[in-house]
Motif scaffolding. Structure first.
Motif, PDB file in Angstrom:
ATOM      1  N   LEU A  41       0.848  40.560 -18.089  1.00 23.72           N
ATOM      2  CA  LEU A  41       1.618  40.690 -16.924  1.00 23.72           C
ATOM      3  C   LEU A  41       1.035  40.541 -15.772  1.00 23.72           C
ATOM      4  CD1 LEU A  41       4.381  41.783 -15.815  1.00 23.72           C
ATOM      5  CD2 LEU A  41       3.352  44.217 -15.846  1.00 23.72           C
ATOM      6  N   LYS A  42       1.400  39.733 -14.954  1.00 21.43           N
ATOM      7  CA  LYS A  42       0.943  39.263 -13.824  1.00 21.43           C
ATOM      8  C   LYS A  42       2.168  39.777 -12.656  1.00 21.43           C
ATOM      9  CE  LYS A  42      -2.182  35.883 -15.417  1.00 21.43           C
ATOM     10  NZ  LYS A  42      -2.717  34.630 -15.436  1.00 21.43           N
ATOM     11  N   ILE A  43       1.600  40.336 -11.540  1.00 19.12           N
ATOM     12  CA  ILE A  43       2.744  40.598 -10.438  1.00 19.12           C
ATOM     13  C   ILE A  43       1.900  40.100  -9.182  1.00 19.12           C
ATOM     14  CG2 ILE A  43       4.084  42.350  -9.201  1.00 19.12           C
ATOM     15  CD1 ILE A  43       4.078  43.907 -11.874  1.00 19.12           C
ATOM     16  N   GLU A  44       2.726  39.243  -8.334  1.00 22.90           N
ATOM     17  CA  GLU A  44       1.757  38.921  -7.022  1.00 22.90           C
ATOM     18  C   GLU A  44       3.025  39.231  -5.828  1.00 22.90           C
ATOM     19  OE1 GLU A  44       0.495  34.671  -4.711  1.00 22.90           O
ATOM     20  OE2 GLU A  44       0.305  35.006  -7.133  1.00 22.90           O
ATOM     21  N   LEU A  45       2.375  39.689  -5.082  1.00 23.33           N
ATOM     22  CA  LEU A  45       3.077  39.899  -3.609  1.00 23.33           C
ATOM     23  C   LEU A  45       2.753  39.121  -2.478  1.00 23.33           C
ATOM     24  CD1 LEU A  45       3.171  42.710  -5.435  1.00 23.33           C
ATOM     25  CD2 LEU A  45       4.016  43.883  -3.348  1.00 23.33           C
ATOM     26  N   ARG A  46       3.562  38.625  -1.749  1.00 28.48           N
ATOM     27  CA  ARG A  46       3.263  37.491  -0.698  1.00 28.48           C
ATOM     28  C   ARG A  46       4.150  37.903   0.567  1.00 28.48           C
ATOM     29  NH1 ARG A  46       3.604  31.656  -3.472  1.00 28.48           N
ATOM     30  NH2 ARG A  46       2.182  31.905  -5.251  1.00 28.48           N
ATOM     31  N   ILE A  47       3.299  37.781   1.608  1.00 22.34           N
ATOM     32  CA  ILE A  47       4.073  37.786   2.925  1.00 22.34           C
ATOM     33  C   ILE A  47       3.395  36.957   3.871  1.00 22.34           C
ATOM     34  CG2 ILE A  47       4.390  39.432   4.798  1.00 22.34           C
ATOM     35  CD1 ILE A  47       4.050  41.868   3.260  1.00 22.34           C
ATOM     36  N   PHE A  48       3.886  35.980   4.659  1.00 30.40           N
ATOM     37  CA  PHE A  48       3.863  35.102   5.377  1.00 30.40           C
ATOM     38  C   PHE A  48       2.932  33.966   4.832  1.00 30.40           C
ATOM     39  CE2 PHE A  48       3.772  38.653   8.500  1.00 30.40           C
ATOM     40  CZ  PHE A  48       5.041  38.313   9.169  1.00 30.40           C
ATOM     41  N   ARG A  49       2.854  33.845   3.435  1.00 32.54           N
ATOM     42  CA  ARG A  49       2.283  32.810   2.574  1.00 32.54           C
ATOM     43  C   ARG A  49       0.729  33.140   2.485  1.00 32.54           C
ATOM     44  NH1 ARG A  49       5.730  27.212   3.937  1.00 32.54           N
ATOM     45  NH2 ARG A  49       7.674  27.759   3.158  1.00 32.54           N
ATOM     46  N   PHE A  50       0.112  33.795   3.275  1.00 32.57           N
ATOM     47  CA  PHE A  50      -1.234  33.992   3.340  1.00 32.57           C
ATOM     48  C   PHE A  50      -1.857  35.340   2.830  1.00 32.57           C
ATOM     49  CE2 PHE A  50       0.131  34.068   7.751  1.00 32.57           C
ATOM     50  CZ  PHE A  50      -0.497  35.246   7.863  1.00 32.57           C
ATOM     51  N   VAL A  96       8.130  43.798  15.110  1.00 31.59           N
ATOM     52  CA  VAL A  96       9.161  42.769  14.963  1.00 31.59           C
ATOM     53  C   VAL A  96       9.177  41.628  13.970  1.00 31.59           C
ATOM     54  CG1 VAL A  96      10.970  41.252  15.980  1.00 31.59           C
ATOM     55  CG2 VAL A  96      10.209  43.238  17.326  1.00 31.59           C
ATOM     56  N   LEU A  97       7.844  40.892  13.925  1.00 31.37           N
ATOM     57  CA  LEU A  97       7.614  39.993  13.066  1.00 31.37           C
ATOM     58  C   LEU A  97       7.448  40.602  11.500  1.00 31.37           C
ATOM     59  CD1 LEU A  97       4.683  37.746  14.957  1.00 31.37           C
ATOM     60  CD2 LEU A  97       7.121  37.178  14.278  1.00 31.37           C
ATOM     61  N   VAL A  98       6.913  41.825  11.488  1.00 29.75           N
ATOM     62  CA  VAL A  98       6.807  42.508  10.226  1.00 29.75           C
ATOM     63  C   VAL A  98       8.118  42.745   9.745  1.00 29.75           C
ATOM     64  CG1 VAL A  98       6.130  44.495   8.911  1.00 29.75           C
ATOM     65  CG2 VAL A  98       4.439  43.306  10.445  1.00 29.75           C
ATOM     66  N   LEU A  99       8.895  43.281  10.472  1.00 30.44           N
ATOM     67  CA  LEU A  99      10.287  43.521   9.969  1.00 30.44           C
ATOM     68  C   LEU A  99      11.072  42.548   9.495  1.00 30.44           C
ATOM     69  CD1 LEU A  99      11.502  46.219  12.917  1.00 30.44           C
ATOM     70  CD2 LEU A  99      10.730  46.788  10.330  1.00 30.44           C
ATOM     71  N   LEU A 100      10.935  41.296  10.338  1.00 28.25           N
ATOM     72  CA  LEU A 100      11.729  39.916  10.023  1.00 28.25           C
ATOM     73  C   LEU A 100      10.875  39.309   8.919  1.00 28.25           C
ATOM     74  CD1 LEU A 100      12.708  38.708  13.638  1.00 28.25           C
ATOM     75  CD2 LEU A 100      13.995  40.019  11.827  1.00 28.25           C
ATOM     76  N   ALA A 101       9.749  39.620   8.353  1.00 25.73           N
ATOM     77  CA  ALA A 101       9.004  38.823   7.395  1.00 25.73           C
ATOM     78  C   ALA A 101       9.718  39.129   6.102  1.00 25.73           C
ATOM     79  CB  ALA A 101       7.604  39.357   7.450  1.00 25.73           C
ATOM     80  N   LYS A 102       9.662  38.363   5.224  1.00 24.77           N
ATOM     81  CA  LYS A 102      10.059  38.300   3.883  1.00 24.77           C
ATOM     82  C   LYS A 102       9.023  38.348   2.938  1.00 24.77           C
ATOM     83  CE  LYS A 102      14.147  35.186   4.337  1.00 24.77           C
ATOM     84  NZ  LYS A 102      14.613  33.680   3.965  1.00 24.77           N
ATOM     85  N   LEU A 103       9.151  39.407   2.079  1.00 24.49           N
ATOM     86  CA  LEU A 103       8.431  39.856   0.927  1.00 24.49           C
ATOM     87  C   LEU A 103       8.918  39.050  -0.145  1.00 24.49           C
ATOM     88  CD1 LEU A 103       6.092  41.470  -0.270  1.00 24.49           C
ATOM     89  CD2 LEU A 103       7.692  43.342  -0.643  1.00 24.49           C
ATOM     90  N   THR A 104       7.973  38.291  -0.871  1.00 25.47           N
ATOM     91  CA  THR A 104       7.967  37.428  -2.041  1.00 25.47           C
ATOM     92  C   THR A 104       7.348  38.200  -3.191  1.00 25.47           C
ATOM     93  OG1 THR A 104       8.426  35.366  -0.825  1.00 25.47           O
ATOM     94  CG2 THR A 104       7.949  35.393  -3.500  1.00 25.47           C
ATOM     95  N   ILE A 105       7.938  38.584  -4.245  1.00 26.07           N
ATOM     96  CA  ILE A 105       7.532  39.305  -5.493  1.00 26.07           C
ATOM     97  C   ILE A 105       7.583  38.141  -6.748  1.00 26.07           C
ATOM     98  CG2 ILE A 105       7.520  41.283  -6.890  1.00 26.07           C
ATOM     99  CD1 ILE A 105       8.775  42.537  -4.857  1.00 26.07           C
ATOM    100  N   LEU A 106       6.442  37.963  -7.185  1.00 28.02           N
ATOM    101  CA  LEU A 106       6.515  36.973  -8.383  1.00 28.02           C
ATOM    102  C   LEU A 106       5.854  37.787  -9.694  1.00 28.02           C
ATOM    103  CD1 LEU A 106       4.376  33.975  -6.725  1.00 28.02           C
ATOM    104  CD2 LEU A 106       6.931  34.263  -7.220  1.00 28.02           C
TER     105      LEU A 106
END
Length: 227
Positions: A38-47, A16-26
Motif C-alpha cells: 500500500l502506497k499513499i502520497e499527498l501532494r500540495i503545489f506539486r512540490f 489565502v494561498l493555503v486555503l485555495l491550494a488543492k490537496l491531491t491524494i494518490l
C-alpha cells in the motif's frame, strides 16, 4: 511599522494561498496471494509531498495479532526525512478500535449533511480496480466473479452519488477457473481544496461539541430524575 505591515501582508497572502491550494491524494494498493503493498502520497503545489508506504501486512506466527510495517517519507526521493515503523495490532487493540468506530457510526446520521456538502467538492480524477480471482471450481468461480462485479458496481454507484467522478472508472475482473488465486490492483487519485476541508472540519468540531454537551445534559437530567 512598514516591515510589520509587509510581514502581515505576506502571512495573509500565504494563508489565502493555503486555503485555495488543492490537496491531491494518490492511493496505490496491490495484493498478490499473501503479499500486500500500500502506497499513499499527498501532494500540495506539486512540490510538497508526503509519502506513506506499507509493504508488509501479515499475521504474526507467535500471537493472534496483525503485524504492519510502514515507511513514511517527506519530500523527494533521497531526502533523509524518512521514518520506518513496525506496529503489532492485537485483539485488545482491535476491540478498542471497533468500539470507537461503533461510537463514531452512531453519529453518522447527524454528520450526513456536513459530510455530504464536503464530498460534493471532492473530485476523483482517476479510479482503476483490476482483479484476478479463482476458487478452484469453475462454477463457484463464476458465481464469485458475478458477486464481485455487483460489489464493484455498488461501490462506484456510491462514489458517483456523493463525489465528483471526472473520468470513467476502469474496472476489470478476470476469473481463473483452474486454480485458487486472488490478485488485485487498485489506483485512485483524490483531489480537494484545503479550505473546503478546514471549513468542514470546523463544522464537525462544532457539531461534535454540541452533541457531547447535549449528551452530558441528558445524563444529568436522568441522574436528577433518579434521585
Amino acid at each position: 511599522m512598514f516591515w510589520l505591515l509587509v510581514s502581515l501582508s505576506l502571512l495573509v497572502l500565504l494563508f489565502v494561498l493555503v486555503l485555495l491550494a488543492k490537496l491531491t491524494i494518490l492511493i496505490n494498493y496491490q495484493h498478490y496471494n499473501d503479499n500486500d503493498d500500500l502506497k499513499i502520497e499527498l501532494r500540495i503545489f506539486r512540490f510538497i509531498k508526503y509519502k506513506i508506504h506499507v509493504p508488509v501486512i501479515k499475521i504474526d506466527d507467535n500471537s493472534p495479532s496483525v503485524v504492519v510495517k510502514s515507511h513514511t517519507h517527506v519530500g523527494e526521493p533521497g531526502n533523509d526525512q524518512a521514518d520506518d515503523q513496525v506496529t503489532q495490532i492485537g485483539k485488545h487493540d482491535i476491540m478498542h478500535r471497533l468500539h470507537n468506530i461503533k461510537e463514531l457510526l452512531e453519529r453518522v446520521f447527524g454528520l450526513h449533511v456536513i459530510v455530504r456538502k464536503f464530498f460534493q467538492k471532492v473530485v476523483i480524477k482517476k479510479f482503476e480496480w483490476e482483479t484476478l480471482m479463482g476458487i478452484g471450481d469453475a462454477a463457484y468461480t463464476a458465481m464469485a466473479a458475478g458477486a464481485l462485479w455487483t460489489l464493484k458496481g455498488s461501490i462506484i454507484g456510491l462514489i458517483s452519488h456523493y463525489l465528483q467522478l471526472k473520468e470513467m472508472p476502469k474496472l476489470s475482473i478476470t476469473p481463473h477457473f483452474q486454480a485458487a488465486v486472488i490478485q488485485t490492483r487498485f489506483t485512485c487519485m483524490i483531489q480537494f481544496r484545503i479550505g473546503h476541508a478546514i471549513l468542514a472540519g470546523l463544522k464537525l468540531i462544532k457539531f461534535w461539541k454540541g452533541g457531547r454537551s447535549r449528551f452530558k445534559s441528558s445524563l444529568l437530567n436522568e441522574k436528577t430524575k433518579s434521585l
